[in-house]
Design an enzyme around this catalytic site. Structure first.
Site, PDB file in Angstrom:
ATOM      1  N   PHE A   1       0.804  -1.153  -0.126  1.00  0.00           N
ATOM      2  CA  PHE A   1       0.067  -0.255   0.023  1.00  0.00           C
ATOM      3  C   PHE A   1       0.780   1.250  -0.057  1.00  0.00           C
ATOM      4  O   PHE A   1       1.593   1.512   0.909  1.00  0.00           O
ATOM      5  CB  PHE A   1      -0.840  -0.038   1.082  1.00  0.00           C
ATOM      6  CG  PHE A   1      -1.969   1.305   1.252  1.00  0.00           C
ATOM      7  CD1 PHE A   1      -2.962   1.096   0.550  1.00  0.00           C
ATOM      8  CD2 PHE A   1      -1.555   2.406   1.848  1.00  0.00           C
ATOM      9  CE1 PHE A   1      -3.859   2.081   0.296  1.00  0.00           C
ATOM     10  CE2 PHE A   1      -2.424   3.430   1.875  1.00  0.00           C
ATOM     11  CZ  PHE A   1      -3.562   3.350   0.950  1.00  0.00           C
TER      12      PHE A   1
ATOM     13  N   ASP B   1       9.448   2.975   1.429  1.00  0.00           N
ATOM     14  CA  ASP B   1       8.468   3.714   1.895  1.00  0.00           C
ATOM     15  C   ASP B   1       8.184   3.412   3.317  1.00  0.00           C
ATOM     16  O   ASP B   1       7.800   2.417   3.595  1.00  0.00           O
ATOM     17  CB  ASP B   1       6.831   3.325   1.272  1.00  0.00           C
ATOM     18  CG  ASP B   1       5.613   3.853   1.690  1.00  0.00           C
ATOM     19  OD1 ASP B   1       5.642   4.354   2.708  1.00  0.00           O
ATOM     20  OD2 ASP B   1       4.692   3.720   1.117  1.00  0.00           O
TER      21      ASP B   1
ATOM     22  N   LYS C   1       2.913  10.096   8.115  1.00  0.00           N
ATOM     23  CA  LYS C   1       2.126   9.742   9.552  1.00  0.00           C
ATOM     24  C   LYS C   1       2.875  10.373  10.797  1.00  0.00           C
ATOM     25  O   LYS C   1       2.626  11.409  11.208  1.00  0.00           O
ATOM     26  CB  LYS C   1       2.259   8.141   9.446  1.00  0.00           C
ATOM     27  CG  LYS C   1       1.337   7.583   8.393  1.00  0.00           C
ATOM     28  CD  LYS C   1       0.996   6.096   8.497  1.00  0.00           C
ATOM     29  CE  LYS C   1       0.105   5.593   7.642  1.00  0.00           C
ATOM     30  NZ  LYS C   1      -1.417   5.728   7.766  1.00  0.00           N
TER      31      LYS C   1
HETATM   32  N1  PLP Z   1       2.409   4.465   2.274  1.00  0.00           N
HETATM   33  C1  PLP Z   1       2.160   3.743   3.383  1.00  0.00           C
HETATM   34  C2  PLP Z   1       3.119   2.584   3.597  1.00  0.00           C
HETATM   35  C3  PLP Z   1       1.166   3.934   4.170  1.00  0.00           C
HETATM   36  O1  PLP Z   1       0.820   3.102   5.407  1.00  0.00           O
HETATM   37  C4  PLP Z   1       0.201   4.995   3.879  1.00  0.00           C
HETATM   38  C5  PLP Z   1      -1.064   5.267   4.505  1.00  0.00           C
HETATM   39  O2  PLP Z   1      -1.716   4.347   5.226  1.00  0.00           O
HETATM   40  C6  PLP Z   1       0.413   5.758   2.608  1.00  0.00           C
HETATM   41  C7  PLP Z   1       1.524   5.264   2.152  1.00  0.00           C
HETATM   42  C8  PLP Z   1      -0.435   6.785   2.105  1.00  0.00           C
HETATM   43  O3  PLP Z   1      -0.270   7.837   3.082  1.00  0.00           O
HETATM   44  P1  PLP Z   1      -1.473   8.991   3.213  1.00  0.00           P
HETATM   45  O4  PLP Z   1      -2.715   8.351   3.885  1.00  0.00           O
HETATM   46  O5  PLP Z   1      -0.855   9.812   4.307  1.00  0.00           O
HETATM   47  O6  PLP Z   1      -1.689   9.616   1.885  1.00  0.00           O
END
Ligand code: PLP
Length: 402
Positions: free
Chosen positions: A131, A215, A249
């Site tokens: 994700f 990520d 986050k």
């Molecule tokens: N990447 C990861 C690993 C995530 O857990 C999330 C959100 O849960 C995102 C990207 C996307 O972040 P945002 O919801 O702040 O756009």
């Protein structure tokens, strides 16, 4: 306001992008939140791994109000002290060289996609089950067909591969711009990568001249017991680093902010005018994130995440529940892998007992509490989670397996 009233208002006024909310919350303090009827909950989801300092932490609230009184937004025609101080702190903590600020995680991934395109190579690899966000570039990387299919066609050149070293060896070639990887797949339900995966990924991407982009939006900022997973012992080869790391986050501890940190040559790939954001790097968000990071450092919360994570793991193992197969994740990002697809039932049973946990997948409960939790929160969680597991074990058939 009872559940049917806020649910009716929610359905009437909000686009139906999420199912009905679990509760209507009014305020919080530390690791606790209260709903509008005054019911108290121990919050072991923390805004999905966001509220590093818990709720209404004095460092957070003071930083918001002090900076709001001074300078909130200036546009990227200008620089500000909070922005530069945060960039400098992040390069120190990550070992990276330069930072691009965004307002969210998905935008940090969009910046990573543009970085990858700047290599001039056509292919970007990500993993099945991953994700990375919901905007179209990040969605193209997100390895979940159920999220992608309603929005095809997606970005050309992006491919998902299985999270195995063999799949990586097969897919990597000299036309690959970047491999984008979560060190632990949080939204999938805290799914660990195979042992040695990131070390192999670093070695193989380097061999083919491709970027390794991590990520760490969910795993970063101390949650796993290290500032970032790639810094944990044995994860990357000694002395090795990624080419870029996406953050969000926990970075703002509840204030919306994200960042892409570039390392070495990758830090210089985006040239003037090639990317930008009206709000990215604004003084308010960067001042709050700076204060959050300073508090995490000063209060030793990275070490606390490791300690409390170990305590929670031991406590869950001690419950010896027939519903628990194993535990995944690191530090305070914990996946409770179930023997049956009853994660939603466990979430509901926990909520009835005043505990918020998350059903990230049908057979996986995710815990992502604030990094500030102490003895009292661990003890309360243990009592309530054990009771929730026992209630669900007693009320669901034992025949079905996950
Ligand atoms: N990447 C990861 C690993 C995530 O857990 C999330 C959100 O849960 C995102 C990207 C996307 O972040 P945002 O919801 O702040 O756009």
């Amino acid at each position: 306001m009872n559940a049917s009233t806020f649910t009716t208002r929610f359905r009437a006024a909000m686009m139906p992008t999420v199912p009905s909310p679990l509760a209507m919350l009014s305020h919080g303090k530390g690791a606790r939140v209260w709903d509008v009827e005054g019911t108290e909950y121990l919050d072991f989801l923390g805004g999905i791994a966001v509220n590093a300092l818990g709720h209404a932490h004095p460092v957070f609230t003071r930083a918001v109000s002090a900076q709001a009184e001074r300078l909130a937004h200036i546009s990227n025609y200008f620089a500000s002290e909070p922005e530069l101080a945060l960039a400098e702190r992040l390069t120190r903590l990550t070992g990276g060289d330069a930072v691009y600020f965004t307002n969210s995680g998905t935008e940090a991934i969009e910046a990573a996609v543009k970085l990858a395109r700047r290599t001039g190579r056509p292919r970007i690899l990500s993993l099945t089950g991953s994700f990375h966000g919901r905007t179209m570039g990040a969605l193209s990387l997100t390895g979940k067909p159920v999220l992608q299919d309603p929005f095809r066609p997606l970005l050309p050149g992006v491919e998902q591969i299985a999270p195995t070293i063999a799949a990586l060896e097969k897919a990597l070639a000299d036309d690959v711009a970047a491999l984008v990887v979560e060190p632990i797949q949080g939204e999938a339900g805290v799914v660990d990568l195979p042992d040695g995966y990131l070390a192999a990924a670093r070695e193989l991407t380097s061999r083919h001249g491709a970027l390794l982009i991590l990520d760490e939006i969910q795993t970063g900022i101390g949650r796993t017991g290290d500032w970032f997973v790639y810094q944990a012992e044995g994860v990357l080869p000694p002395g090795a680093a990624p080419d870029a790391v996406a953050l969000a986050k926990g970075l703002g501890g509840g204030f919306p902010i994200g960042a892409l940190v570039g390392f070495g040559a990758a830090a210089q790939l985006l040239q003037p005018g090639q990317h930008g954001s009206t709000y990215g790097g604004n003084p308010l968000a960067t001042a709050v994130a700076g204060a959050v990071l300073a508090e995490i450092e000063d209060a030793g919360l990275v070490a606390n995440a490791a300690l409390r994570g170990a305590e929670l793991r031991a406590a869950i193992a001690g419950m010896a529940s027939p519903l628990v197969a194993e535990l995944s994740g690191r530090g305070l990002l914990i996946g409770v892998v179930l023997t049956r697809p009853v994660a939603k039932e466990i979430v509901a049973a926990a909520q009835e007992r005043g505990l918020i946990v998350n059903a990230a997948a049908e057979s996986r409960v995710r815990l992502a509490p604030p990094l500030i939790i102490g003895d009292a929160e661990v003890a309360e969680f243990t009592e309530k989670f054990a009771a929730a597991l026992a209630a669900v074990a007693a009320s669901t058939p034992t025949g079905a397996t996950a």
